[in-house]
Scaffold this active site. Structure first.
Site, PDB file in Angstrom:
ATOM      1  N   GLY A 154      28.509  11.698  18.213  1.00 39.30           N
ATOM      2  CA  GLY A 154      28.677  12.794  19.155  1.00 39.30           C
ATOM      3  C   GLY A 154      28.838  12.240  20.554  1.00 39.30           C
ATOM      4  N   GLN A 188      28.553  12.207  29.589  1.00 39.13           N
ATOM      5  CA  GLN A 188      28.349  10.788  29.253  1.00 39.13           C
ATOM      6  C   GLN A 188      29.528   9.914  29.687  1.00 39.13           C
ATOM      7  OE1 GLN A 188      26.965  11.746  25.024  1.00 39.13           O
ATOM      8  NE2 GLN A 188      25.812   9.902  25.506  1.00 39.13           N
ATOM      9  N   CYS A 207      21.013   7.192  21.503  1.00 39.54           N
ATOM     10  CA  CYS A 207      21.936   7.789  22.458  1.00 39.54           C
ATOM     11  C   CYS A 207      22.801   6.695  23.066  1.00 39.54           C
ATOM     12  CB  CYS A 207      21.159   8.517  23.559  1.00 39.54           C
ATOM     13  SG  CYS A 207      22.225   9.329  24.766  1.00 39.54           S
ATOM     14  N   LEU A 208      24.095   6.931  23.118  1.00 39.23           N
ATOM     15  CA  LEU A 208      25.008   5.937  23.685  1.00 39.23           C
ATOM     16  C   LEU A 208      24.703   5.676  25.165  1.00 39.23           C
ATOM     17  CD1 LEU A 208      28.294   7.189  21.985  1.00 39.23           C
ATOM     18  CD2 LEU A 208      27.000   5.116  21.414  1.00 39.23           C
ATOM     19  N   HIS A 238      21.195  17.583  20.371  1.00 39.85           N
ATOM     20  CA  HIS A 238      21.187  16.410  21.250  1.00 39.85           C
ATOM     21  C   HIS A 238      22.306  16.517  22.292  1.00 39.85           C
ATOM     22  CE1 HIS A 238      20.886  11.819  21.727  1.00 39.85           C
ATOM     23  NE2 HIS A 238      22.050  12.094  22.284  1.00 39.85           N
ATOM     24  N   GLU A 239      23.496  16.957  21.850  1.00 44.26           N
ATOM     25  CA  GLU A 239      24.638  17.054  22.778  1.00 44.26           C
ATOM     26  C   GLU A 239      24.491  18.215  23.753  1.00 44.26           C
ATOM     27  OE1 GLU A 239      26.173  14.507  22.745  1.00 44.26           O
ATOM     28  OE2 GLU A 239      25.907  13.798  20.695  1.00 44.26           O
ATOM     29  N   HIS A 278      22.399  17.284  26.545  1.00 43.04           N
ATOM     30  CA  HIS A 278      23.102  16.513  27.582  1.00 43.04           C
ATOM     31  C   HIS A 278      23.734  17.445  28.616  1.00 43.04           C
ATOM     32  CE1 HIS A 278      22.958  12.279  26.535  1.00 43.04           C
ATOM     33  NE2 HIS A 278      23.363  12.488  25.297  1.00 43.04           N
TER      34      HIS A 278
HETATM   35  O1  GNR Z   1      25.717   8.323  17.988  1.00 46.56           O
HETATM   36  C1  GNR Z   1      24.709   9.023  18.104  1.00 46.56           C
HETATM   37  N1  GNR Z   1      23.829   9.098  17.064  1.00 46.56           N
HETATM   38  C2  GNR Z   1      22.795  10.019  17.010  1.00 46.56           C
HETATM   39  C3  GNR Z   1      21.810   9.823  16.048  1.00 46.56           C
HETATM   40  C4  GNR Z   1      20.765  10.715  15.940  1.00 46.56           C
HETATM   41  C5  GNR Z   1      20.689  11.801  16.794  1.00 46.56           C
HETATM   42  C6  GNR Z   1      21.655  11.999  17.753  1.00 46.56           C
HETATM   43  C7  GNR Z   1      22.707  11.117  17.858  1.00 46.56           C
HETATM   44  S1  GNR Z   1      23.945  11.373  19.063  1.00 46.56           S
HETATM   45  C8  GNR Z   1      24.444   9.732  19.368  1.00 46.56           C
HETATM   46  C9  GNR Z   1      25.609   9.698  20.341  1.00 46.56           C
HETATM   47  C10 GNR Z   1      25.177  10.254  21.664  1.00 46.56           C
HETATM   48  O2  GNR Z   1      24.510   9.677  22.476  1.00 46.56           O
HETATM   49  N2  GNR Z   1      25.522  11.479  21.918  1.00 46.56           N
HETATM   50  O3  GNR Z   1      25.114  12.091  23.056  1.00 46.56           O
HETATM   51 NI    NI Z   2      23.282  11.078  23.659  1.00 49.86          NI
END
Ligand code: GNR
Ligand code: NI
Length: 178
Positions: free
Chosen positions: A46, A51, A97-98, A139-140, A143
């Site tokens: 995601g 980001q 999270c990236l 999670h997104e 953000h």
């Molecule tokens: O790549 C991602 N893996 C992930 C694993 C578990 C819960 C959420 C994520 S999202 C993350 C990519 C990212 O930072 N998206 O904002």
């Molecule tokens: Ni993230």
């Protein structure tokens, strides 16, 4: 097309509340494709627009290959997403999270949800999600509200992570590359 640069802690832009998207046109669709390319290249499942430094309410997702690498891609673009229902049941899952590279921790969130959004053609849609997709959407969407998964951890753990990245940035600031 080269991938976009993903911003990381302690970049304060990660704390911005993103603004709604008002027009869905070819420029926006091109940006969505760039975000997807950046997400696949990372690799991640995601990516939220903030980001890559753009404070707009858009995210891209593809969880198809997470459990089965041979599965074909299933890219999704969610514009102005809004979670309209959460399940009472919750689950604990390890997240990463990236924008917080190489740090992983368990987070408890609602297990299922319904999300309302505009697709890349501007068409209103609703989708029910469970499993890793439901986790990823939450999670997104976080953000887009300037929230990170470390905000669900204890203050001690969160401060340790932030300190580590702040120290790292002091030692090798991006602006002095080359
Ligand atoms: O790549 C991602 N893996 C992930 C694993 C578990 C819960 C959420 C994520 S999202 C993350 C990519 C990212 O930072 N998206 O904002
Ligand atoms: Ni993230």
């Amino acid at each position: 097309m080269p991938p976009l640069e993903i911003i990381t802690l302690p970049d304060r832009k990660l704390r911005l509340v993103s603004d709604p998207i008002e027009r869905i046109d070819d420029d926006l669709r091109r940006f969505a494709d760039q975000m997807l390319e950046t997400m696949y290249e990372a690799p991640g499942i995601g990516l939220a627009a903030i980001q890559v430094g753009v404070p707009r309410r858009m995210l891209v997702l593809d969880v198809a290959q997470r459990e089965d690498e041979t599965a074909s891609r299933d890219p999704m673009v969610l514009i102005n997403p809004e979670v309209v229902r959460f399940s009472d049941e919750s689950i604990v899952r390890e997240e990463g999270c990236l924008s917080i590279p190489e740090y992983y921790a368990e987070v408890e969130r609602p297990a299922e949800l319904r999300v309302r959004f505009l697709d890349r053609d501007g068409k209103p849609r609703e989708m029910d999600a469970k499993g890793v997709l439901a986790t990823c959407i939450q999670h997104e969407v976080d953000h887009l509200d300037g929230k990170l998964f470390i905000d669900y951890l204890s203050k001690l753990k969160r401060d340790m992570v932030i300190r580590k990245f702040t120290k790292q940035a002091r030692l090798s600031p991006k602006s002095t590359a080359l």
